[in-house]
Motif scaffolding. Structure first.
Motif, PDB file in Angstrom:
ATOM      1  N   THR A  31       3.327  11.278  -5.425  1.00  0.00           N
ATOM      2  CA  THR A  31       3.236  10.761  -3.943  1.00  0.00           C
ATOM      3  C   THR A  31       3.050  11.726  -2.997  1.00  0.00           C
ATOM      4  O   THR A  31       2.312  11.590  -2.035  1.00  0.00           O
ATOM      5  CB  THR A  31       4.631   9.987  -3.726  1.00  0.00           C
ATOM      6  N   GLY A  32       3.587  12.921  -3.115  1.00  0.00           N
ATOM      7  CA  GLY A  32       3.529  13.897  -2.058  1.00  0.00           C
ATOM      8  C   GLY A  32       2.149  14.531  -1.795  1.00  0.00           C
ATOM      9  O   GLY A  32       1.801  14.844  -0.704  1.00  0.00           O
ATOM     10  N   SER A  33       1.467  14.832  -3.067  1.00  0.00           N
ATOM     11  CA  SER A  33       0.165  15.294  -2.925  1.00  0.00           C
ATOM     12  C   SER A  33      -0.793  14.261  -2.222  1.00  0.00           C
ATOM     13  O   SER A  33      -1.737  14.861  -1.569  1.00  0.00           O
ATOM     14  CB  SER A  33      -0.413  15.533  -4.476  1.00  0.00           C
ATOM     15  N   ASN A  34      -0.685  13.086  -2.534  1.00  0.00           N
ATOM     16  CA  ASN A  34      -1.366  11.973  -1.869  1.00  0.00           C
ATOM     17  C   ASN A  34      -0.852  11.787  -0.355  1.00  0.00           C
ATOM     18  O   ASN A  34      -2.052  11.533   0.377  1.00  0.00           O
ATOM     19  CB  ASN A  34      -1.444  10.730  -2.508  1.00  0.00           C
ATOM     20  N   MET A  35       0.325  11.929  -0.136  1.00  0.00           N
ATOM     21  CA  MET A  35       0.797  12.079   1.455  1.00  0.00           C
ATOM     22  C   MET A  35       0.301  13.027   2.130  1.00  0.00           C
ATOM     23  O   MET A  35      -0.104  12.987   3.223  1.00  0.00           O
ATOM     24  CB  MET A  35       2.240  11.922   1.319  1.00  0.00           C
ATOM     25  N   LEU A  36       0.189  14.306   1.437  1.00  0.00           N
ATOM     26  CA  LEU A  36      -0.370  15.324   2.250  1.00  0.00           C
ATOM     27  C   LEU A  36      -1.733  15.226   2.688  1.00  0.00           C
ATOM     28  O   LEU A  36      -2.290  15.608   3.718  1.00  0.00           O
ATOM     29  CB  LEU A  36      -0.541  16.436   1.366  1.00  0.00           C
ATOM     30  N   MET A  37      -2.594  14.616   1.754  1.00  0.00           N
ATOM     31  CA  MET A  37      -3.964  14.308   2.226  1.00  0.00           C
ATOM     32  C   MET A  37      -4.098  13.225   3.250  1.00  0.00           C
ATOM     33  O   MET A  37      -4.870  13.489   4.135  1.00  0.00           O
ATOM     34  CB  MET A  37      -4.730  13.745   1.044  1.00  0.00           C
ATOM     35  N   SER A 236       0.161   4.858   6.969  1.00  0.00           N
ATOM     36  CA  SER A 236       0.081   3.561   7.660  1.00  0.00           C
ATOM     37  C   SER A 236       1.085   3.262   8.815  1.00  0.00           C
ATOM     38  O   SER A 236       0.670   2.877   9.969  1.00  0.00           O
ATOM     39  CB  SER A 236      -0.897   2.241   7.114  1.00  0.00           C
ATOM     40  N   LEU A 237       2.432   2.998   8.172  1.00  0.00           N
ATOM     41  CA  LEU A 237       3.467   2.963   8.988  1.00  0.00           C
ATOM     42  C   LEU A 237       3.749   4.196  10.166  1.00  0.00           C
ATOM     43  O   LEU A 237       3.842   3.727  11.118  1.00  0.00           O
ATOM     44  CB  LEU A 237       4.740   2.711   8.119  1.00  0.00           C
ATOM     45  N   LEU A 238       3.452   5.320   9.604  1.00  0.00           N
ATOM     46  CA  LEU A 238       3.600   6.437  10.535  1.00  0.00           C
ATOM     47  C   LEU A 238       2.491   6.336  11.401  1.00  0.00           C
ATOM     48  O   LEU A 238       2.835   6.816  12.796  1.00  0.00           O
ATOM     49  CB  LEU A 238       3.438   7.801   9.610  1.00  0.00           C
ATOM     50  N   TRP A 239       1.218   6.027  11.113  1.00  0.00           N
ATOM     51  CA  TRP A 239       0.244   5.835  12.148  1.00  0.00           C
ATOM     52  C   TRP A 239       0.595   5.013  13.339  1.00  0.00           C
ATOM     53  O   TRP A 239       0.066   5.217  14.257  1.00  0.00           O
ATOM     54  CB  TRP A 239      -0.827   5.551  11.307  1.00  0.00           C
ATOM     55  N   LYS A 240       1.213   3.935  13.136  1.00  0.00           N
ATOM     56  CA  LYS A 240       1.432   2.815  13.992  1.00  0.00           C
ATOM     57  C   LYS A 240       2.529   3.354  15.004  1.00  0.00           C
ATOM     58  O   LYS A 240       2.387   2.999  16.103  1.00  0.00           O
ATOM     59  CB  LYS A 240       2.067   1.509  13.236  1.00  0.00           C
ATOM     60  N   LYS A 248       7.716  -3.169  14.464  1.00  0.00           N
ATOM     61  CA  LYS A 248       8.551  -4.205  14.009  1.00  0.00           C
ATOM     62  C   LYS A 248       8.968  -4.108  12.480  1.00  0.00           C
ATOM     63  O   LYS A 248       9.831  -4.779  12.061  1.00  0.00           O
ATOM     64  CB  LYS A 248       8.072  -5.467  14.343  1.00  0.00           C
ATOM     65  N   HIS A 249       8.275  -3.246  11.875  1.00  0.00           N
ATOM     66  CA  HIS A 249       8.664  -2.920  10.685  1.00  0.00           C
ATOM     67  C   HIS A 249       9.023  -1.628  10.395  1.00  0.00           C
ATOM     68  O   HIS A 249       8.859  -0.635  10.913  1.00  0.00           O
ATOM     69  CB  HIS A 249       7.355  -3.194   9.554  1.00  0.00           C
ATOM     70  N   ARG A 250      10.122  -1.231   9.377  1.00  0.00           N
ATOM     71  CA  ARG A 250      10.559  -0.209   9.027  1.00  0.00           C
ATOM     72  C   ARG A 250      10.319   0.192   7.576  1.00  0.00           C
ATOM     73  O   ARG A 250      11.091   1.058   6.921  1.00  0.00           O
ATOM     74  CB  ARG A 250      12.066  -0.087   9.450  1.00  0.00           C
ATOM     75  N   GLY A 251       9.428  -0.588   7.060  1.00  0.00           N
ATOM     76  CA  GLY A 251       9.135  -0.246   5.557  1.00  0.00           C
ATOM     77  C   GLY A 251       8.794  -1.396   4.817  1.00  0.00           C
ATOM     78  O   GLY A 251       8.390  -2.292   5.495  1.00  0.00           O
ATOM     79  N   PHE A 252       8.738  -1.219   3.414  1.00  0.00           N
ATOM     80  CA  PHE A 252       8.150  -2.273   2.668  1.00  0.00           C
ATOM     81  C   PHE A 252       8.662  -1.893   1.290  1.00  0.00           C
ATOM     82  O   PHE A 252       8.894  -0.824   0.834  1.00  0.00           O
ATOM     83  CB  PHE A 252       6.757  -2.361   2.780  1.00  0.00           C
ATOM     84  N   PHE A 253       8.638  -3.221   0.459  1.00  0.00           N
ATOM     85  CA  PHE A 253       8.835  -2.978  -1.050  1.00  0.00           C
ATOM     86  C   PHE A 253       7.453  -3.213  -1.790  1.00  0.00           C
ATOM     87  O   PHE A 253       6.718  -4.259  -1.036  1.00  0.00           O
ATOM     88  CB  PHE A 253       9.961  -3.962  -1.696  1.00  0.00           C
ATOM     89  N   LEU A 254       7.039  -2.646  -2.695  1.00  0.00           N
ATOM     90  CA  LEU A 254       5.603  -2.989  -3.247  1.00  0.00           C
ATOM     91  C   LEU A 254       5.795  -3.151  -4.566  1.00  0.00           C
ATOM     92  O   LEU A 254       6.695  -2.388  -5.408  1.00  0.00           O
ATOM     93  CB  LEU A 254       4.922  -1.771  -2.969  1.00  0.00           C
ATOM     94  N   ASN A 255       5.108  -4.099  -5.208  1.00  0.00           N
ATOM     95  CA  ASN A 255       5.069  -4.641  -6.798  1.00  0.00           C
ATOM     96  C   ASN A 255       3.544  -4.364  -6.991  1.00  0.00           C
ATOM     97  O   ASN A 255       2.892  -5.441  -6.759  1.00  0.00           O
ATOM     98  CB  ASN A 255       5.570  -5.889  -7.085  1.00  0.00           C
ATOM     99  N   LEU A 256       3.072  -3.278  -7.349  1.00  0.00           N
ATOM    100  CA  LEU A 256       1.676  -3.121  -7.633  1.00  0.00           C
ATOM    101  C   LEU A 256       1.085  -4.055  -8.769  1.00  0.00           C
ATOM    102  O   LEU A 256      -0.389  -4.525  -8.726  1.00  0.00           O
ATOM    103  CB  LEU A 256       1.109  -1.575  -7.781  1.00  0.00           C
ATOM    104  N   SER A 257       1.947  -4.113  -9.764  1.00  0.00           N
ATOM    105  CA  SER A 257       1.041  -4.957 -11.014  1.00  0.00           C
ATOM    106  C   SER A 257       1.133  -6.320 -10.676  1.00  0.00           C
ATOM    107  O   SER A 257       0.341  -7.161 -11.147  1.00  0.00           O
ATOM    108  CB  SER A 257       2.339  -4.866 -12.083  1.00  0.00           C
ATOM    109  N   GLU A 258       1.777  -6.894  -9.711  1.00  0.00           N
ATOM    110  CA  GLU A 258       1.417  -8.444  -8.927  1.00  0.00           C
ATOM    111  C   GLU A 258       1.067  -8.355  -7.680  1.00  0.00           C
ATOM    112  O   GLU A 258       0.435  -9.287  -7.140  1.00  0.00           O
ATOM    113  CB  GLU A 258       2.875  -9.048  -8.832  1.00  0.00           C
TER     114      GLU A 258
END
Length: 267
Positions: A31-37, A236-240, A248-258
């Motif tokens: 995650t960190g290497s992708n966040m850096l980019m 994207s949240l930080l960009w906003k 009005k959002h402070r995060g999210f839960f993600l299920n990538l398989s669904e």
């Protein structure tokens, strides 16, 4: 009577800084290497829009192995190098930044040896264990006093965590962020820490951070695109926060398989 929408207004220093916004990115793995980019792209875009941009420290004490390739952005020529050094050197060459690699863990035990004693405007943690999150929270507890003039006043903590196919991003405020008076929205000055809101859940999880011996083994723990998806959605949240000045959002839960994402609302 319809209740007002809860909103958190971005601290004004992020929008109109006198210096580049300081960022501590903790963890240089999947995650960190992708966040850096993502942050490098954000920095380039902010500067193009007349903003001061970002100044980043990347913290990681790990070394690149073959098991890191594929999910993480490392080449054969970088095997054996410290992750933080390889990533920061590549980013600085490509984007012309002057970001810094710190080949140490970000923790309470070595805080005095870290740049500016670990302080920054924004902290982004991409760590594997619950204990690391609690340790980061302990550090940030000492930074909660709001300061209107300090260059490195500590404002936000974004924590990103995941399992094989699922993950979450939680945005927290470090102390209370002063909010303007609003007749349209119910303003929220404090966004809780992940370690407070989900303390029992984190404490129930065992810390299993054993290194993988191969990419195939690593993919059994974390699927190929879960890290990059979380990093880009978190960015994207930080960009906003920078562009809209509110959220009005402070995060999210993600299920990538669904292919499902559930937002977490402010307030």
């Amino acid at each position: 009577m319809k209740s007002q929408t809860a909103i958190h207004y971005t601290d004004n220093y992020l929008i109109n800084p006198t210096n580049p916004i300081t960022v501590n990115l903790i963890g240089a793995g999947g995650t960190g290497s992708n966040m850096l980019m993502a942050l490098a792209k954000m920095n380039h875009s902010l500067i193009a829009l007349g903003h001061s941009g970002l100044q980043l420290n990347l913290f990681d004490d790990d070394i690149i192995t073959t098991a890191n390739q594929g999910r993480q952005l490392f080449a054969d020529a970088e095997l054996g190098l410290p992750k933080a050094v390889a990533l920061i050197n590549r980013t600085n060459r490509f984007f012309g930044t002057n970001w810094k690699a710190v080949t140490e863990q970000f923790s309470t035990t070595n805080l005095k040896s870290l740049p500016i004693q670990g302080k920054a405007n924004i902290f982004i943690s991409c760590v594997d264990t619950a204990s690391a999150r609690f340790d980061i929270a302990s550090v940030l507890e000492g930074f909660t006093e709001y300061n209107n003039w300090e260059l490195n006043k500590c404002l936000y903590w974004m924590d990103i965590g995941n399992a094989q196919h699922t993950g979450q991003v939680i945005l927290s405020s470090i102390g209370n962020i002063p909010q303007p008076t609003s007749k349209l929205f119910r303003t929220v000055s404090n966004l809780p820490y992940v370690t407070d809101e989900f303390r029992e859940l984190l404490q129930s999880q065992g810390d299993n951070n054993e290194p993988s011996c191969s990419l195939a083994e690593a993919l059994e723990k974390q699927d190929l695109f879960i890290n990059s998806t979380l990093a880009n959605m978190g960015a994207s949240l930080l960009w906003k926060l920078f562009r809209d000045g509110m959220t009005k959002h402070r995060g999210f839960f993600l299920n990538l398989s669904e292919f499902r994402s559930q937002p977490i609302m402010v307030g």
